[in-house]
Design an enzyme around this catalytic site. Structure first.
Site, PDB file in Angstrom:
ATOM      1  N   ALA A 151       0.801  -1.227   0.000  1.00  0.00           N
ATOM      2  CA  ALA A 151       0.000   0.000   0.000  1.00  0.00           C
ATOM      3  C   ALA A 151       0.832   1.273   0.000  1.00  0.00           C
ATOM      4  O   ALA A 151       0.266   2.372   0.007  1.00  0.00           O
ATOM      5  CB  ALA A 151      -0.922   0.007   1.227  1.00  0.00           C
ATOM      6  N   ASN A 152       2.158   1.153  -0.049  1.00  0.00           N
ATOM      7  CA  ASN A 152       2.994   2.341   0.079  1.00  0.00           C
ATOM      8  C   ASN A 152       3.347   3.000  -1.252  1.00  0.00           C
ATOM      9  O   ASN A 152       4.024   4.014  -1.280  1.00  0.00           O
ATOM     10  CB  ASN A 152       4.289   2.001   0.824  1.00  0.00           C
ATOM     11  N   GLY A 193      -1.393   0.211  -4.925  1.00  0.00           N
ATOM     12  CA  GLY A 193      -1.759   0.015  -3.532  1.00  0.00           C
ATOM     13  C   GLY A 193      -2.048   1.321  -2.823  1.00  0.00           C
ATOM     14  O   GLY A 193      -2.993   1.412  -2.017  1.00  0.00           O
ATOM     15  N   SER A 221      -2.139  -9.909 -13.783  1.00  0.00           N
ATOM     16  CA  SER A 221      -1.701  -9.078 -14.906  1.00  0.00           C
ATOM     17  C   SER A 221      -2.185  -9.686 -16.208  1.00  0.00           C
ATOM     18  O   SER A 221      -2.318 -10.917 -16.316  1.00  0.00           O
ATOM     19  CB  SER A 221      -0.172  -8.992 -14.920  1.00  0.00           C
ATOM     20  N   TYR A 261       7.853 -13.614 -14.381  1.00  0.00           N
ATOM     21  CA  TYR A 261       6.750 -12.758 -13.927  1.00  0.00           C
ATOM     22  C   TYR A 261       5.411 -13.298 -14.425  1.00  0.00           C
ATOM     23  O   TYR A 261       4.446 -13.410 -13.660  1.00  0.00           O
ATOM     24  CB  TYR A 261       6.969 -11.337 -14.447  1.00  0.00           C
ATOM     25  N   GLY A 281       2.227   3.225  -5.877  1.00  0.00           N
ATOM     26  CA  GLY A 281       1.490   2.772  -7.049  1.00  0.00           C
ATOM     27  C   GLY A 281       0.034   2.472  -6.801  1.00  0.00           C
ATOM     28  O   GLY A 281      -0.703   3.252  -6.187  1.00  0.00           O
TER      29      GLY A 281
END
Length: 291
Positions: free
Chosen positions: A22-23, A27, A138, A163, A25
């Protein structure tokens, strides 16, 4: 037809939400919208200082707790330290196209951070989640393959394919979780969501030719990229097992709508096999209580 926006997030007063990563982008945008709608948001982040710097201007009812999804001891400590029940768990945090490396537990970094960490976290919290689990994936999951060599120990490492494998694992996990919730008679639902092409920190970090090709053109803003996640988390009437993404061309941009993931991601046999491997690798076995 009117397009769904963050202004359409229902009132969230009295609800508790855990948002991983959450810190920054997506989030941070999800946190901003949910706190603005009245939710108590637990910002689960690897770097609490960065999270507090984000939380201060957001205001609202936010709480910062340390969580490193690349370390299962941190996942267990977070779950043990979290008080009471939560209404929503949003599995947002992850890494994208990073160089080859391993997590604290020896897993390849993408599969460890993006799938095995969230798998373990969800399993440790599942009987305390009242409403829904949202797993962020994604559009590149379509390139993913779940290999027997899950940790890239016997094949040449390719970061974008690593990824993509982890993002395919996210969708398989979301679908298998819903099957298990249904079998247990739970009303809690599992939903998957993807942001399309969004201008996140991970997106900006990769300047390779391959990265530019896979990005597929200009990225939309983080507030737009966060909309499918917010819709999946808060819109009433969503059915468990649904996938949400942008409504634009090839699901790259636009407002949230129900989308179809790849055929492979809907393979129940593959999902069950991945679940069994995740149990063995993490030591977390789900025991879903009926409600």
């Amino acid at each position: 037809m009117t397009k769904w926006t963050a202004a359409d997030v229902p009132d969230q007063h009295g609800r508790t939400v855990v948002v991983t990563g959450a810190n920054s982008g997506l989030g941070a945008e999800v946190t901003r919208a949910l706190a603005g709608a009245g939710a108590h948001v637990v910002m689960a982040c690897r770097d609490p200082d960065r999270a507090r710097a984000v939380a201060e201007p957001i205001g609202g009812d936010t709480e910062v707790r340390r969580l490193d999804l690349a370390d299962l001891s941190s996942v267990r400590a977070f779950a043990d330290g979290l008080d009471g029940e939560v209404d929503m768990l949003i599995n947002n945090a992850g890494v994208m196209a990073v160089p080859q490396g391993t997590t604290a537990d020896g897993f390849e970094r993408h599969i460890g951070t993006n799938h095995l960490g969230p798998y373990a976290l969800t399993g440790l919290l599942i009987n305390r989640v009242r409403d829904r689990v949202v797993t962020v994936y994604s559009g590149l999951h379509v390139l993913g393959r779940i290999s027997d060599d899950l940790n890239w120990e016997r094949r040449r490492y390719q970061r974008w394919l690593a990824y993509a494998q982890s993002k395919l694992a996210n969708v398989l996990f979301a679908h298998e979780l819903q099957r298990r919730l249904t079998a247990a008679g739970r009303r809690t639902i599992s939903v998957a969501a993807h942001p399309g092409i969004a201008a996140t920190e991970g997106q900006r970090r990769d300047t390779s030719f391959q990265g530019k090709i896979l990005a597929g053109g200009p990225a939309q803003s983080p507030p737009m990229g966060a909309l499918p996640i917010l819709y999946a988390a808060t819109a009433p009437g969503i059915v468990g097992g649904t996938c949400i993404g942008p409504d634009g061309f090839l699901q790259r941009h636009g407002h949230p709508t129900t989308v179809g993931p790849s055929r492979t991601s809907r393979d129940g046999t593959l999902a069950a096999r991945l679940w069994e491997r995740s149990e063995l690798l993490t030591g977390v076995r789900y025991s879903i209580e009926p409600r």
